[in-house]
Design a protein around this motif. Structure first.
Motif, PDB file in Angstrom:
ATOM      1  N   TYR A 151       0.814  -1.222   0.000  1.00  0.00           N
ATOM      2  CA  TYR A 151       0.000   0.000   0.000  1.00  0.00           C
ATOM      3  C   TYR A 151       0.847   1.272   0.000  1.00  0.00           C
ATOM      4  O   TYR A 151       0.329   2.357  -0.247  1.00  0.00           O
ATOM      5  CB  TYR A 151      -1.005  -0.001   1.175  1.00  0.00           C
ATOM      6  N   ASP A 178      -1.606   2.740  -5.395  1.00  0.00           N
ATOM      7  CA  ASP A 178      -2.905   3.217  -4.909  1.00  0.00           C
ATOM      8  C   ASP A 178      -4.043   2.982  -5.894  1.00  0.00           C
ATOM      9  O   ASP A 178      -5.166   3.441  -5.682  1.00  0.00           O
ATOM     10  CB  ASP A 178      -2.865   4.664  -4.389  1.00  0.00           C
ATOM     11  N   VAL A 179      -3.728   2.231  -6.969  1.00  0.00           N
ATOM     12  CA  VAL A 179      -4.814   1.741  -7.828  1.00  0.00           C
ATOM     13  C   VAL A 179      -4.580   0.241  -8.033  1.00  0.00           C
ATOM     14  O   VAL A 179      -3.445  -0.231  -7.934  1.00  0.00           O
ATOM     15  CB  VAL A 179      -4.827   2.424  -9.220  1.00  0.00           C
ATOM     16  N   ASP A 225      -5.881  -3.371 -10.458  1.00  0.00           N
ATOM     17  CA  ASP A 225      -6.523  -3.818 -11.683  1.00  0.00           C
ATOM     18  C   ASP A 225      -8.043  -3.863 -11.470  1.00  0.00           C
ATOM     19  O   ASP A 225      -8.539  -4.605 -10.626  1.00  0.00           O
ATOM     20  CB  ASP A 225      -5.964  -5.222 -11.991  1.00  0.00           C
ATOM     21  N   SER A 226      -8.754  -3.060 -12.247  1.00  0.00           N
ATOM     22  CA  SER A 226     -10.207  -3.008 -12.045  1.00  0.00           C
ATOM     23  C   SER A 226     -10.859  -4.337 -12.412  1.00  0.00           C
ATOM     24  O   SER A 226     -12.000  -4.609 -12.051  1.00  0.00           O
ATOM     25  CB  SER A 226     -10.815  -1.870 -12.859  1.00  0.00           C
ATOM     26  N   LYS A 232      -6.354   5.786  -0.586  1.00  0.00           N
ATOM     27  CA  LYS A 232      -6.893   5.653  -1.952  1.00  0.00           C
ATOM     28  C   LYS A 232      -6.969   4.174  -2.338  1.00  0.00           C
ATOM     29  O   LYS A 232      -7.877   3.741  -3.012  1.00  0.00           O
ATOM     30  CB  LYS A 232      -5.981   6.392  -2.947  1.00  0.00           C
ATOM     31  N   LEU A 233      -5.956   3.421  -1.872  1.00  0.00           N
ATOM     32  CA  LEU A 233      -5.928   1.996  -2.229  1.00  0.00           C
ATOM     33  C   LEU A 233      -7.122   1.269  -1.617  1.00  0.00           C
ATOM     34  O   LEU A 233      -7.726   0.406  -2.260  1.00  0.00           O
ATOM     35  CB  LEU A 233      -4.615   1.357  -1.761  1.00  0.00           C
ATOM     36  N   ALA A 266      -9.958   1.805  -3.738  1.00  0.00           N
ATOM     37  CA  ALA A 266      -9.811   1.031  -4.981  1.00  0.00           C
ATOM     38  C   ALA A 266     -10.158  -0.441  -4.733  1.00  0.00           C
ATOM     39  O   ALA A 266     -10.784  -1.097  -5.582  1.00  0.00           O
ATOM     40  CB  ALA A 266      -8.384   1.158  -5.508  1.00  0.00           C
ATOM     41  N   CYS A 267      -9.757  -0.972  -3.559  1.00  0.00           N
ATOM     42  CA  CYS A 267     -10.069  -2.375  -3.231  1.00  0.00           C
ATOM     43  C   CYS A 267     -11.581  -2.556  -3.156  1.00  0.00           C
ATOM     44  O   CYS A 267     -12.133  -3.514  -3.691  1.00  0.00           O
ATOM     45  CB  CYS A 267      -9.438  -2.778  -1.900  1.00  0.00           C
ATOM     46  N   ASN A 323     -13.778  -0.932  -4.668  1.00  0.00           N
ATOM     47  CA  ASN A 323     -14.346  -0.868  -6.019  1.00  0.00           C
ATOM     48  C   ASN A 323     -14.086  -2.137  -6.816  1.00  0.00           C
ATOM     49  O   ASN A 323     -14.697  -2.347  -7.861  1.00  0.00           O
ATOM     50  CB  ASN A 323     -13.799   0.353  -6.773  1.00  0.00           C
TER      51      ASN A 323
END
Ligand SMILES: NC(=O)c1ccc[n+]([C@@H]2O[C@H](COP(=O)([O-])OP(=O)(O)OC[C@H]3O[C@@H](n4cnc5c(N)ncnc54)[C@H](OP(=O)(O)O)[C@@H]3O)[C@@H](O)[C@H]2O)c1
Length: 310
Positions: free
Chosen positions: A208, A212-213, A215-216, A234-235, A238-239, A241
């Motif tokens: 982390y 902070d992004v 793979d979607s 931010k991470l 992202a998790c 999401n």
């Protein structure tokens, strides 16, 4: 007996090692000769009272307005039953036990009396036979926390599970529990803990501090936030999401820790069968507990921090 007293809320230096009277068990109580306790994230919250106002007020109503009602704090213990009250059925003298003291606290001491039954004032079970008293304190706190929240995921073999905050006391237990259930585990932690979480079975890791992004396309069936709601990033967003449509996100701060001796007995079975091993970061002497609080207060322990009492 020796005990560590917290006579007011504040910095680690409010903790003082003193001589106090040894307790005597009531008819429904056992007297535990404590061999090890732990300095947990909860102990830091209680000692410092340094938490958001909406939690601080209810916590002080429960634990004491200007200082802890029981000056001997400490939530986790492992030790041996030295004597029992006349109505006690579940335990006998000489049993090696582990557990949590809940609102009763009092684990920073050489002895503690506890009821044999579960309540807000604690839960107690026979300690796993193949680990030390020190390891048992990590298993009690990390095991109860991780298992309670992991069970909400109803994890099935082959599912993708992400543990955010994988290197702490609950995170290290959660990785191993998810692997036991047959999940594919992604562990999130900082750089220096990547090898640790891999050694516990994580199939993939995310640092982390560097990322902070994510793979979607990564779809997680279950995410355990083992850091708690206060620490976010931010991470972490992202998790969340990357959760599968029918996936479940659970924070370790959702609700109260259940003090459940049946769950402790289950943790014992998994440890004795070799599926789970508690991780100890550091072990301090009783008289060095202030130093242990300073260390744990930094929020980056790896597994658990233990106090050897005898
Ligand atoms: N629901 C309840 O009743 C209850 C009861 C007790 C505790 N809790 C919660 O459980 C939490 C976890 O306890 P624990 O003892 O397992 O925690 P811990 O051992 O202190 O673990 C902290 C973890 O957080 C990670 N971390 C620290 N700062 C971070 C950041 N900024 N971003 C991402 N990760 C970060 C650490 O990783 P690195 O070291 O790699 O940074 C470590 O993996 C507590 O903080 C509390 O919120 C809930």
């Amino acid at each position: 007996m020796k005990a560590v007293l917290c006579t007011k809320y504040g910095s680690p230096e409010v903790l003082l090692l003193k001589e106090v009277e040894k307790p005597t068990p009531g008819d429904n109580e056992v007297l535990i000769k404590i061999f090890a306790t732990a300095v947990t994230a909860s102990d830091i919250f209680i000692r410092s009272s340094d938490i958001p106002l909406q939690f601080r007020i209810p916590m002080r109503i429960m634990l004491g307005i200007t200082k802890p009602r029981n000056p001997i704090i400490g939530l986790v213990l492992a030790g041996e039953i030295e004597s029992i009250g006349k109505n006690v059925k579940r335990f006998k003298t000489g049993d090696q036990v582990y557990g949590l003291t809940g609102l009763g606290m009092g684990a920073y001491a050489e002895y503690k009396c506890m009821k044999e039954t579960d309540s807000m004032h604690g839960c107690l079970a026979i300690k796993p036979g193949n680990i030390t008293y020190e390891e048992a304190t990590v298993a009690a706190y990390g095991g109860l926390l991780a298992f309670q929240y992991m069970e909400k995921g109803n994890i099935q073999p082959g599912q993708n599970v992400l543990i955010y905050g994988a290197s702490g006391t609950s995170g290290t237990m959660a990785i191993q529990f998810a692997k036991f259930l047959g999940a594919k585990v992604t562990a999130v932690c900082s750089t220096s803990n990547l090898d640790l979480v891999k050694s516990l079975g994580a199939d993939s890791v995310i640092d982390y501090t560097k990322v902070d992004v994510i793979d979607s396309g990564a779809q997680y069936d279950f995410i355990l936030d083992a850091v708690g709601k206060i620490k976010t990033s931010k991470l972490k967003v992202a998790c969340k999401n990357a959760l599968a449509t029918v996936g479940k996100y659970v924070s370790i701060d959702d609700g109260n820790l259940l003090l459940d001796s049946n769950r402790l007995a289950f943790v014992k079975e998994l440890i004795e069968a070799g599926h789970i091993k508690p991780v100890i970061d550091k072990c301090y002497k009783f008289e060095d507990i202030v130093e242990a609080h300073r260390y744990v207060g930094k929020g980056h322990k790896k597994g658990g921090v233990v106090i050897k009492i005898r």
